[in-house]
Write a protein that holds these residues in place. Structure first.
Motif, PDB file in Angstrom:
ATOM      1  N   ILE A   1       0.833  -1.207   0.000  1.00 33.92           N
ATOM      2  CA  ILE A   1       0.000   0.000   0.000  1.00 33.92           C
ATOM      3  C   ILE A   1       0.866   1.254   0.000  1.00 33.92           C
ATOM      4  N   TYR A   2       1.808   1.328   0.931  1.00 29.93           N
ATOM      5  CA  TYR A   2       2.651   2.516   1.003  1.00 29.93           C
ATOM      6  C   TYR A   2       3.649   2.565  -0.156  1.00 29.93           C
ATOM      7  N   GLY A   3       4.058   1.401  -0.640  1.00 27.12           N
ATOM      8  CA  GLY A   3       4.902   1.363  -1.826  1.00 27.12           C
ATOM      9  C   GLY A   3       4.184   1.936  -3.032  1.00 27.12           C
ATOM     10  N   ASP A   4       2.884   1.655  -3.145  1.00 26.92           N
ATOM     11  CA  ASP A   4       2.082   2.227  -4.228  1.00 26.92           C
ATOM     12  C   ASP A   4       2.074   3.745  -4.166  1.00 26.92           C
TER      13      ASP A   4
ATOM     14  N   VAL B   1       3.838   8.942  -6.395  1.00 29.32           N
ATOM     15  CA  VAL B   1       4.540  10.219  -6.230  1.00 29.32           C
ATOM     16  C   VAL B   1       5.679  10.309  -7.238  1.00 29.32           C
ATOM     17  N   ARG B   2       6.421   9.224  -7.382  1.00 34.89           N
ATOM     18  CA  ARG B   2       7.530   9.204  -8.337  1.00 34.89           C
ATOM     19  C   ARG B   2       7.021   9.456  -9.750  1.00 34.89           C
ATOM     20  N   ALA B   3       5.950   8.766 -10.138  1.00 34.47           N
ATOM     21  CA  ALA B   3       5.395   8.904 -11.484  1.00 34.47           C
ATOM     22  C   ALA B   3       4.787  10.285 -11.709  1.00 34.47           C
ATOM     23  N   GLY B   4       4.265  10.905 -10.640  1.00 34.81           N
ATOM     24  CA  GLY B   4       3.630  12.211 -10.769  1.00 34.81           C
ATOM     25  C   GLY B   4       4.592  13.352 -10.991  1.00 34.81           C
ATOM     26  N   GLY B   5       5.858  13.133 -10.645  1.00 38.19           N
ATOM     27  CA  GLY B   5       6.843  14.213 -10.824  1.00 38.19           C
ATOM     28  C   GLY B   5       6.401  15.482 -10.121  1.00 38.19           C
TER      29      GLY B   5
ATOM     30  N   ARG C   1      -3.588  15.399  -3.177  1.00 41.41           N
ATOM     31  CA  ARG C   1      -3.127  14.361  -2.258  1.00 41.41           C
ATOM     32  C   ARG C   1      -2.968  13.038  -3.016  1.00 41.41           C
ATOM     33  N   VAL C   2      -1.865  12.363  -2.782  1.00 37.00           N
ATOM     34  CA  VAL C   2      -1.615  11.062  -3.412  1.00 37.00           C
ATOM     35  C   VAL C   2      -2.021   9.980  -2.420  1.00 37.00           C
ATOM     36  N   PHE C   3      -2.803   9.015  -2.893  1.00 37.52           N
ATOM     37  CA  PHE C   3      -3.310   7.976  -2.002  1.00 37.52           C
ATOM     38  C   PHE C   3      -3.582   6.706  -2.798  1.00 37.52           C
ATOM     39  N   THR C   4      -3.845   5.640  -2.078  1.00 40.62           N
ATOM     40  CA  THR C   4      -4.315   4.412  -2.714  1.00 40.62           C
ATOM     41  C   THR C   4      -5.814   4.305  -2.450  1.00 40.62           C
ATOM     42  N   SER C   5      -6.542   3.879  -3.448  1.00 42.73           N
ATOM     43  CA  SER C   5      -7.992   3.762  -3.320  1.00 42.73           C
ATOM     44  C   SER C   5      -8.342   2.560  -2.442  1.00 42.73           C
ATOM     45  N   ARG C   6      -9.574   2.489  -2.045  1.00 39.37           N
ATOM     46  CA  ARG C   6     -10.032   1.352  -1.246  1.00 39.37           C
ATOM     47  C   ARG C   6      -9.837   0.044  -2.023  1.00 39.37           C
ATOM     48  N   GLY C   7     -10.134   0.071  -3.329  1.00 35.26           N
ATOM     49  CA  GLY C   7      -9.955  -1.124  -4.158  1.00 35.26           C
ATOM     50  C   GLY C   7      -8.502  -1.551  -4.254  1.00 35.26           C
TER      51      GLY C   7
END
Length: 125
Positions: free
Chosen positions: A68-71, A76-80, A87-93
């Motif tokens: 989850i935190y790796g995602d 963040v890395r991909a977003g540059g 806010r960068v987050f992982t969805s519930r799915g």
């Protein structure tokens, strides 16, 4: 007024104290975020190996959290520079998929060995 970025990295990129959030430093912060995400990826891989020594439920939790935190770090890395636009987050799915994947990995308990060279290690007592 807090800053949790490594002082030596801030100095390397010529970002003065308290200047890290200034708009003109955004490209430098994106570079630093990439460095942090790369380092986090190494620790994520290492955590998967270390988790193999934990009891099943703890192993499952560690593997799920690593995914989850790796995602988040990968996003963040991909977003540059745009990683700071929202806010960068992982969805519930996505979290649910990581929990399911971690369950299977925890049951299998066959981590891929990784090189820990350069990663922090607890000093021996």
């Amino acid at each position: 007024g807090r800053c949790y970025l490594p002082d030596d990295w801030l100095a390397l990129l010529d970002i003065g104290p308290g200047e890290h959030l200034r708009p003109h430093n955004r490209k430098k912060l994106a570079l630093m975020a990439r460095w942090l995400a790369d380092e986090a990826g190494q620790y994520e891989a290492s955590a998967r190996v270390g988790a193999s020594r934990l009891p099943f439920r703890a192993r499952w939790a560690v593997l799920a959290a690593a995914g989850i935190y790796g995602d988040i770090a990968r996003k963040v890395r991909a977003g540059g520079e745009h990683a700071w636009d929202a806010r960068v987050f992982t969805s519930r799915g996505e979290k649910l998929r990581w929990v399911k994947s971690a369950f299977m990995d925890a049951r299998r308990n066959q981590p891929v060995p990784v090189n820990r060279e350069g990663l922090w290690t607890r000093p021996r007592a």
